[in-house]
Motif scaffolding. Structure first.
Motif, PDB file in Angstrom:
ATOM      1  N   LYS A 229       0.847  -1.184   0.000  1.00 21.32           N
ATOM      2  CA  LYS A 229       0.000   0.000   0.000  1.00 21.32           C
ATOM      3  C   LYS A 229       0.888   1.242   0.000  1.00 21.32           C
ATOM      4  O   LYS A 229       1.885   1.308   0.740  1.00 21.32           O
ATOM      5  CB  LYS A 229      -0.897   0.008   1.239  1.00 21.32           C
ATOM      6  CG  LYS A 229      -1.897   1.158   1.291  1.00 21.32           C
ATOM      7  CD  LYS A 229      -2.767   1.058   2.548  1.00 21.32           C
ATOM      8  CE  LYS A 229      -3.793   2.170   2.617  1.00 21.32           C
ATOM      9  NZ  LYS A 229      -4.610   2.092   3.861  1.00 21.32           N
TER      10      LYS A 229
ATOM     11  N   ASP B  82       0.939   5.284   0.568  1.00 22.39           N
ATOM     12  CA  ASP B  82       0.188   6.399   1.170  1.00 22.39           C
ATOM     13  C   ASP B  82       0.997   7.688   1.129  1.00 22.39           C
ATOM     14  O   ASP B  82       2.238   7.674   1.163  1.00 22.39           O
ATOM     15  CB  ASP B  82      -0.151   6.095   2.631  1.00 22.39           C
ATOM     16  CG  ASP B  82      -1.242   5.059   2.784  1.00 22.39           C
ATOM     17  OD1 ASP B  82      -2.340   5.276   2.240  1.00 22.39           O
ATOM     18  OD2 ASP B  82      -0.987   4.032   3.444  1.00 22.39           O
ATOM     19  N   LYS B  83       0.259   8.801   1.097  1.00 18.94           N
ATOM     20  CA  LYS B  83       0.851  10.124   1.253  1.00 18.94           C
ATOM     21  C   LYS B  83      -0.273  11.039   1.727  1.00 18.94           C
ATOM     22  O   LYS B  83      -1.405  10.943   1.243  1.00 18.94           O
ATOM     23  CB  LYS B  83       1.430  10.632  -0.074  1.00 18.94           C
ATOM     24  CG  LYS B  83       2.501  11.698   0.084  1.00 18.94           C
ATOM     25  CD  LYS B  83       3.193  11.963  -1.242  1.00 18.94           C
ATOM     26  CE  LYS B  83       4.519  12.686  -1.024  1.00 18.94           C
ATOM     27  NZ  LYS B  83       5.234  12.916  -2.295  1.00 18.94           N
TER      28      LYS B  83
ATOM     29  N   LYS C  47      -5.537   9.753  -1.992  1.00 26.25           N
ATOM     30  CA  LYS C  47      -6.138   8.435  -1.839  1.00 26.25           C
ATOM     31  C   LYS C  47      -5.015   7.402  -1.911  1.00 26.25           C
ATOM     32  O   LYS C  47      -4.033   7.588  -2.630  1.00 26.25           O
ATOM     33  CB  LYS C  47      -7.142   8.174  -2.969  1.00 26.25           C
ATOM     34  CG  LYS C  47      -8.442   8.947  -2.866  1.00 26.25           C
ATOM     35  CD  LYS C  47      -9.397   8.512  -3.980  1.00 26.25           C
ATOM     36  CE  LYS C  47     -10.721   9.238  -3.869  1.00 26.25           C
ATOM     37  NZ  LYS C  47     -11.657   8.809  -4.951  1.00 26.25           N
ATOM     38  N   PRO C  48      -5.115   6.294  -1.184  1.00 28.64           N
ATOM     39  CA  PRO C  48      -4.066   5.273  -1.222  1.00 28.64           C
ATOM     40  C   PRO C  48      -3.885   4.717  -2.633  1.00 28.64           C
ATOM     41  O   PRO C  48      -4.829   4.632  -3.418  1.00 28.64           O
ATOM     42  CB  PRO C  48      -4.592   4.196  -0.271  1.00 28.64           C
ATOM     43  CG  PRO C  48      -5.580   4.881   0.604  1.00 28.64           C
ATOM     44  CD  PRO C  48      -6.206   5.943  -0.255  1.00 28.64           C
TER      45      PRO C  48
ATOM     46  N   TRP D 117      -1.571   1.439  -4.793  1.00 31.60           N
ATOM     47  CA  TRP D 117      -1.196   0.054  -4.536  1.00 31.60           C
ATOM     48  C   TRP D 117      -0.088  -0.387  -5.464  1.00 31.60           C
ATOM     49  O   TRP D 117      -0.026   0.024  -6.629  1.00 31.60           O
ATOM     50  CB  TRP D 117      -2.423  -0.849  -4.702  1.00 31.60           C
ATOM     51  CG  TRP D 117      -3.603  -0.361  -3.925  1.00 31.60           C
ATOM     52  CD1 TRP D 117      -4.575   0.490  -4.369  1.00 31.60           C
ATOM     53  CD2 TRP D 117      -3.899  -0.632  -2.553  1.00 31.60           C
ATOM     54  NE1 TRP D 117      -5.476   0.755  -3.357  1.00 31.60           N
ATOM     55  CE2 TRP D 117      -5.092   0.076  -2.236  1.00 31.60           C
ATOM     56  CE3 TRP D 117      -3.300  -1.427  -1.568  1.00 31.60           C
ATOM     57  CZ2 TRP D 117      -5.677   0.034  -0.976  1.00 31.60           C
ATOM     58  CZ3 TRP D 117      -3.882  -1.478  -0.318  1.00 31.60           C
ATOM     59  CH2 TRP D 117      -5.049  -0.766  -0.030  1.00 31.60           C
TER      60      TRP D 117
ATOM     61  N   GLY E  97      -2.898   9.942  -6.715  1.00 34.93           N
ATOM     62  CA  GLY E  97      -3.572   9.010  -5.825  1.00 34.93           C
ATOM     63  C   GLY E  97      -4.426   7.988  -6.558  1.00 34.93           C
ATOM     64  O   GLY E  97      -4.696   8.115  -7.751  1.00 34.93           O
ATOM     65  N   ASN E  98      -4.828   6.950  -5.831  1.00 32.95           N
ATOM     66  CA  ASN E  98      -5.705   5.888  -6.338  1.00 32.95           C
ATOM     67  C   ASN E  98      -5.160   5.218  -7.603  1.00 32.95           C
ATOM     68  O   ASN E  98      -5.857   5.057  -8.600  1.00 32.95           O
ATOM     69  CB  ASN E  98      -7.112   6.420  -6.610  1.00 32.95           C
ATOM     70  CG  ASN E  98      -8.152   5.297  -6.605  1.00 32.95           C
ATOM     71  OD1 ASN E  98      -7.951   4.253  -5.994  1.00 32.95           O
ATOM     72  ND2 ASN E  98      -9.258   5.523  -7.292  1.00 32.95           N
TER      73      ASN E  98
ATOM     74  N   THR F 225       4.670   6.612   2.045  1.00 33.47           N
ATOM     75  CA  THR F 225       4.699   5.546   3.037  1.00 33.47           C
ATOM     76  C   THR F 225       4.282   4.277   2.331  1.00 33.47           C
ATOM     77  O   THR F 225       3.180   4.201   1.767  1.00 33.47           O
ATOM     78  CB  THR F 225       3.745   5.849   4.205  1.00 33.47           C
ATOM     79  OG1 THR F 225       4.163   7.067   4.846  1.00 33.47           O
ATOM     80  CG2 THR F 225       3.763   4.710   5.216  1.00 33.47           C
TER      81      THR F 225
END
Length: 357
Positions: free
Chosen positions: A87, A89-90, A94-95, A97, A325-326, A352
């Protein structure tokens, strides 16, 4: 180990490195998957699509527990060596993958875990190594437009570079895969080696139209109306291979022929490790197949040009895409681990990145 190349004889101080680079190359040789298109390999001509091979790690655990323990210890020391799904992240995004992929048609690999499939289906953008693989005929045309990357353009043929014995073994190995030797006689050794390294069942499934994992991920995304982006071109991937020394490639081709049916065991073991998420164990495992006997210059050169340099390119080009994101991104699993792997490089860019069990 001594091999004949044409009228020359070469001393190979470290056969293990030759095998290591070849198998590591297996995960980037998308061009090899295009052989069925380039040479019109028919399903009838190709070998049966059922694979054979045994798990070498299971065998080692039983036959030599101490050596097995060493392999496990070495694998455990590899940063980010556990897991193929992560995963990203920031804050404020949105997360996204990250999937470590394996460029094969094995049904076990194609069947993504539910959580990975759900992430793919809900993502806005899909990122793969090269979006050119969406259309194999166009990809093949792109490769043919740069014949210098895959072919000898000076009249050289592979029979002039191999001994008669190795040439005959090459002919036999290609016949098992439904590929006529005449079709590859002017191809560069690393391209031929990729065809021999691929199990016959892989070529057979490709001839029947089965997509390898990255293709399936991208094709499914297109059907869902998603945007698909590539991080590299096929030409860039081939250029990296073409820049390695010719004798390096010739030795690797011969080493592959030497392995013969054992290559099926190596690929099966790599697949088992991939499915269990033990990516960091791949290289330690390969050292047990062909133990190191000397310096590591060959593999170091390969690792730098084919893995580490490309890790940086992938991470740099992925960053602005991930900034939206996403995203669902899939790159070869061997690009993920290590202190210079894609995961660490993304972390240095402020993301992250955590493993998803």
């Amino acid at each position: 180990m001594t091999i004949s190349i044409g009228h020359r004889r070469l001393q190979i101080a470290q056969p293990g490195n030759i095998l290591l680079w070849l198998i590591a190359a297996f995960h980037i040789l998308l061009a090899a998957a295009l052989l069925a298109v380039l040479f019109s390999v028919s399903p009838a001509a190709a070998a049966d699509d059922s694979c054979s091979g045994k798990d070498l790690m299971a065998e080692l655990k039983q036959s030599d527990p101490a050596r097995y323990a060493e392999v496990v210890k070495e694998a455990d020391a590899v940063p980010n060596g556990k897991g193929i799904f992560w995963k990203i992240d920031k804050p404020g995004l949105k997360p996204s993958w990250l999937l470590g992929s394996m460029h094969v048609t094995d049904p076990r690999v194609l069947n993504l875990p539910d959580y990975a499939q759900a992430a793919h289906d809900s993502a806005d953008t899909i990122v793969i190594e090269s979006d050119e693989i969406l259309d194999e005929k166009k990809a093949a045309a792109a490769l043919l437009a740069r014949p210098d990357l895959t072919m000898f353009t000076d009249g050289t043929t592979i029979d002039k570079l191999l001994s008669p014995e190795d040439y005959a073994r090459l002919d036999a190995g290609l016949k098992q895969r439904g590929i006529p030797l005449s079709a590859v006689s002017r191809m560069r050794p690393w391209m031929i080696a990729s065809a021999v390294a691929l199990p016959a069942c892989e070529i057979a499934r490709k001839a029947k139209g089965v997509q390898f994992l990255d293709q399936k991920i991208a094709a499914d995304a297109i059907k869902q109306g998603k945007q698909v982006k590539g991080l590299e071109t096929l030409a860039e991937q081939l250029q990296a291979m073409a820049e390695l020394p010719m004798e390096f490639h010739l030795k690797s081709l011969i080493e592959t022929l030497e392995l013969g049916p054992k290559m099926n065991d190596v690929v099966e073991t790599m697949t088992d490790l991939y499915l269990s998420g033990d990516v960091g164990m791949t290289i330690p495992m390969l050292k047990t197949v062909s133990p190191e006997e000397g310096g590591d210059g060959d593999y170091a050169a390969f690792e730098q040009r084919i893995i580490l340099d490309r890790n940086k390119v992938m991470a740099d080009r992925a960053a602005p895409i991930l900034a939206a994101g996403n995203v669902f991104m899939a790159v070869g699993a061997l690009h993920l681990p290590g202190d210079q792997g894609v995961i660490e490089l993304l972390r240095k860019q402020g993301f992250t990145v955590t493993a998803v069990n």
